[in-house]
Design a protein around this motif. Structure first.
Motif, PDB file in Angstrom:
ATOM      1  N   GLU A   1       0.856  -1.193   0.000  1.00 47.81           N
ATOM      2  CA  GLU A   1       0.000   0.000   0.000  1.00 47.81           C
ATOM      3  C   GLU A   1       0.879   1.226   0.000  1.00 47.81           C
ATOM      4  O   GLU A   1       1.745   1.386   0.858  1.00 47.81           O
ATOM      5  CB  GLU A   1      -0.926   0.062   1.226  1.00 47.81           C
ATOM      6  CG  GLU A   1      -2.151  -0.816   1.162  1.00 47.81           C
ATOM      7  CD  GLU A   1      -3.118  -0.542   2.323  1.00 47.81           C
ATOM      8  OE1 GLU A   1      -3.195   0.628   2.771  1.00 47.81           O
ATOM      9  OE2 GLU A   1      -3.792  -1.484   2.759  1.00 47.81           O
TER      10      GLU A   1
ATOM     11  N   TYR B   1      -2.719   2.536  -3.418  1.00 48.16           N
ATOM     12  CA  TYR B   1      -3.975   2.547  -2.666  1.00 48.16           C
ATOM     13  C   TYR B   1      -4.651   3.902  -2.853  1.00 48.16           C
ATOM     14  O   TYR B   1      -4.128   4.914  -2.379  1.00 48.16           O
ATOM     15  CB  TYR B   1      -3.696   2.291  -1.184  1.00 48.16           C
ATOM     16  CG  TYR B   1      -4.935   2.314  -0.330  1.00 48.16           C
ATOM     17  CD1 TYR B   1      -5.797   1.222  -0.311  1.00 48.16           C
ATOM     18  CD2 TYR B   1      -5.261   3.436   0.431  1.00 48.16           C
ATOM     19  CE1 TYR B   1      -6.943   1.248   0.451  1.00 48.16           C
ATOM     20  CE2 TYR B   1      -6.405   3.462   1.193  1.00 48.16           C
ATOM     21  CZ  TYR B   1      -7.238   2.373   1.198  1.00 48.16           C
ATOM     22  OH  TYR B   1      -8.378   2.401   1.953  1.00 48.16           O
ATOM     23  N   SER B   2      -5.767   3.944  -3.580  1.00 52.68           N
ATOM     24  CA  SER B   2      -6.550   2.840  -4.109  1.00 52.68           C
ATOM     25  C   SER B   2      -7.170   3.285  -5.421  1.00 52.68           C
ATOM     26  O   SER B   2      -6.922   4.406  -5.880  1.00 52.68           O
ATOM     27  CB  SER B   2      -7.636   2.428  -3.103  1.00 52.68           C
ATOM     28  OG  SER B   2      -8.525   3.513  -2.873  1.00 52.68           O
ATOM     29  N   LEU B   3      -8.010   2.411  -6.003  1.00 50.24           N
ATOM     30  CA  LEU B   3      -8.691   2.758  -7.248  1.00 50.24           C
ATOM     31  C   LEU B   3      -9.841   3.728  -6.985  1.00 50.24           C
ATOM     32  O   LEU B   3      -9.951   4.768  -7.633  1.00 50.24           O
ATOM     33  CB  LEU B   3      -9.216   1.490  -7.926  1.00 50.24           C
ATOM     34  CG  LEU B   3      -9.964   1.709  -9.254  1.00 50.24           C
ATOM     35  CD1 LEU B   3      -9.025   2.269 -10.321  1.00 50.24           C
ATOM     36  CD2 LEU B   3     -10.605   0.408  -9.724  1.00 50.24           C
TER      37      LEU B   3
ATOM     38  N   GLY C   1      -8.681   7.425  -3.445  1.00 49.06           N
ATOM     39  CA  GLY C   1      -8.879   6.820  -4.754  1.00 49.06           C
ATOM     40  C   GLY C   1      -8.384   7.667  -5.906  1.00 49.06           C
ATOM     41  O   GLY C   1      -8.203   8.880  -5.799  1.00 49.06           O
TER      42      GLY C   1
ATOM     43  N   ILE D   1      -2.520  -2.207  -8.016  1.00 43.30           N
ATOM     44  CA  ILE D   1      -3.550  -1.527  -7.229  1.00 43.30           C
ATOM     45  C   ILE D   1      -3.855  -2.346  -5.978  1.00 43.30           C
ATOM     46  O   ILE D   1      -3.902  -3.578  -6.029  1.00 43.30           O
ATOM     47  CB  ILE D   1      -4.846  -1.342  -8.052  1.00 43.30           C
ATOM     48  CG1 ILE D   1      -4.721  -0.182  -9.020  1.00 43.30           C
ATOM     49  CG2 ILE D   1      -6.067  -1.159  -7.167  1.00 43.30           C
ATOM     50  CD1 ILE D   1      -4.873   1.202  -8.412  1.00 43.30           C
ATOM     51  N   CYS D   2      -4.074  -1.658  -4.880  1.00 43.77           N
ATOM     52  CA  CYS D   2      -4.706  -2.255  -3.708  1.00 43.77           C
ATOM     53  C   CYS D   2      -6.111  -1.671  -3.628  1.00 43.77           C
ATOM     54  O   CYS D   2      -6.275  -0.457  -3.470  1.00 43.77           O
ATOM     55  CB  CYS D   2      -3.937  -1.942  -2.430  1.00 43.77           C
ATOM     56  SG  CYS D   2      -4.780  -2.494  -0.929  1.00 43.77           S
ATOM     57  N   GLN D   3      -7.101  -2.521  -3.784  1.00 44.14           N
ATOM     58  CA  GLN D   3      -8.497  -2.086  -3.700  1.00 44.14           C
ATOM     59  C   GLN D   3      -9.269  -3.065  -2.831  1.00 44.14           C
ATOM     60  O   GLN D   3      -9.394  -4.235  -3.168  1.00 44.14           O
ATOM     61  CB  GLN D   3      -9.149  -2.003  -5.084  1.00 44.14           C
ATOM     62  CG  GLN D   3     -10.626  -1.645  -5.050  1.00 44.14           C
ATOM     63  CD  GLN D   3     -10.880  -0.262  -4.463  1.00 44.14           C
ATOM     64  OE1 GLN D   3     -10.273   0.725  -4.886  1.00 44.14           O
ATOM     65  NE2 GLN D   3     -11.753  -0.182  -3.469  1.00 44.14           N
TER      66      GLN D   3
ATOM     67  N   GLY E   1     -15.020  -1.745 -11.097  1.00 50.23           N
ATOM     68  CA  GLY E   1     -13.609  -1.777 -10.733  1.00 50.23           C
ATOM     69  C   GLY E   1     -12.796  -2.651 -11.665  1.00 50.23           C
ATOM     70  O   GLY E   1     -11.705  -2.274 -12.101  1.00 50.23           O
TER      71      GLY E   1
ATOM     72  N   THR F   1      -6.289  -7.389  -2.706  1.00 48.02           N
ATOM     73  CA  THR F   1      -7.597  -7.200  -2.102  1.00 48.02           C
ATOM     74  C   THR F   1      -7.667  -8.104  -0.885  1.00 48.02           C
ATOM     75  O   THR F   1      -6.642  -8.606  -0.425  1.00 48.02           O
ATOM     76  CB  THR F   1      -8.725  -7.471  -3.117  1.00 48.02           C
ATOM     77  OG1 THR F   1      -9.971  -7.039  -2.569  1.00 48.02           O
ATOM     78  CG2 THR F   1      -8.797  -8.940  -3.507  1.00 48.02           C
TER      79      THR F   1
END
Length: 305
Positions: free
Chosen positions: A112, A145-147, A175, A199-201, A213, A227
């Motif tokens: 992250e 972090y994050s979308l 985001g 990405i971390c979502q 997403g 995730t």
């Protein structure tokens, strides 16, 4: 595909682990060892990762090393937010990574890293550019972090909520895409750095943004996605149906699955940050999810970076 299993999230952050119950993290280390071993026994091809630490603290890693945990994982992860929560400059990223890398031969992931638009969207754009310059080539996994922004009505997972002041409200603006679905200026810049940046979502239980997403991730050229699957959520009605839907939607990405959050009725205290009453129950959850979504492997990855 399921590339990695991350054991917990930010275990040295009191919003994610109760350090009043477990002040020396001995309970955490014991739990993480049995969970990592359960994942390895189920599918030795899945990389086991110590949950990303926040703050980046060499003493915590030394503690885990002394308790034998690092002998049971394949990688370590760190989280950093120097423009929002950390008390160090963004320019110190190489130094912060080096402090952890010096302690172990294990790969150190950045699972992250992000910048909020709480103050101004231009800050996020600059921060993303500088982060990419500082981290690309220094860590085998870098996950932004994050979308999506976090919807205000959902609330952020912190211990003291609104009493934390601006520190709390920054959680809602991390985001690359606003709550109304429109892109922020940093989104186009992010696309210039994929697939080096992933990405971390976090997709919440029955998250209505899942399909949107996935479409954005494909459009942006993202390959690496982090995730989570919540142990606490596994006790909800229709939990497996949601988990199945989520994992099917994400099957085209290299997924790091984070396992965390204690069910209230299975914790030493009735809170998601609590150590479990029975550590093997958490390990069984991790193993069952790996078997369901990654199957059982036949070989052990060597020299994974």
């Amino acid at each position: 595909m399921i590339e990695a299993a991350m054991i917990w999230n930010e275990p040295n952050n009191k919003s994610h682990w109760d350090i009043e119950i477990d002040p020396d993290w001995s309970l955490f280390a014991d739990m993480a060892i049995v969970a990592a071993d359960a994942v390895r026994d189920t599918n030795p091809d899945v990389v086991t990762v110590l949950g990303g630490i926040s703050p980046i603290d060499p003493l915590f890693i030394q503690n885990m090393q002394g308790r034998g945990l690092l002998d049971h994982v394949d990688a370590i992860a760190v989280h950093g937010f120097p423009l929002d929560w950390n008390l160090w400059s963004i320019h110190e990223w190489p130094q912060k990574l080096a402090e952890i890398q010096a302690l172990t031969d294990l790969p150190v992931w950045v699972s992250e890293v992000g910048v909020s638009t709480f103050g101004a969207e231009e800050v996020q754009l600059w921060g993303l550019k500088r982060t990419a310059e500082l981290l690309k080539g220094r860590a085998p996994r870098i996950q932004w972090y994050s979308l999506f922004d976090l919807p205000q009505e959902w609330g952020a997972t912190t211990r003291h909520k609104e009493a934390e002041g601006s520190s709390y409200y920054r959680h809602f603006y991390m985001g690359l895409i606003r709550e109304d679905g429109t892109p922020k200026p940093a989104l186009e810049e992010f696309a210039r750095h994929t697939p080096d940046l992933g990405i971390c979502q976090w997709f919440h239980f029955e998250d209505p943004r899942l399909e949107e997403g996935v479409a954005w991730l494909k459009r942006l050229g993202v390959k690496s996605l982090r995730t989570g699957l919540s142990w606490a959520d596994s006790f909800r009605p229709n939990a497996l149906a949601w988990f199945d839907r989520q994992m099917e939607a994400l099957e085209e990405f290299d997924v790091t699955l984070t396992f965390c959050f204690t069910p209230e009725h299975r914790g030493v205290a009735p809170h998601h940050t609590s150590p479990p009453l029975v550590k093997e129950e958490f390990a069984e959850f991790c193993a069952s999810m790996i078997e369901r979504y990654a199957g059982t492997g036949t070989r052990r990855l060597r020299g994974f970076a």
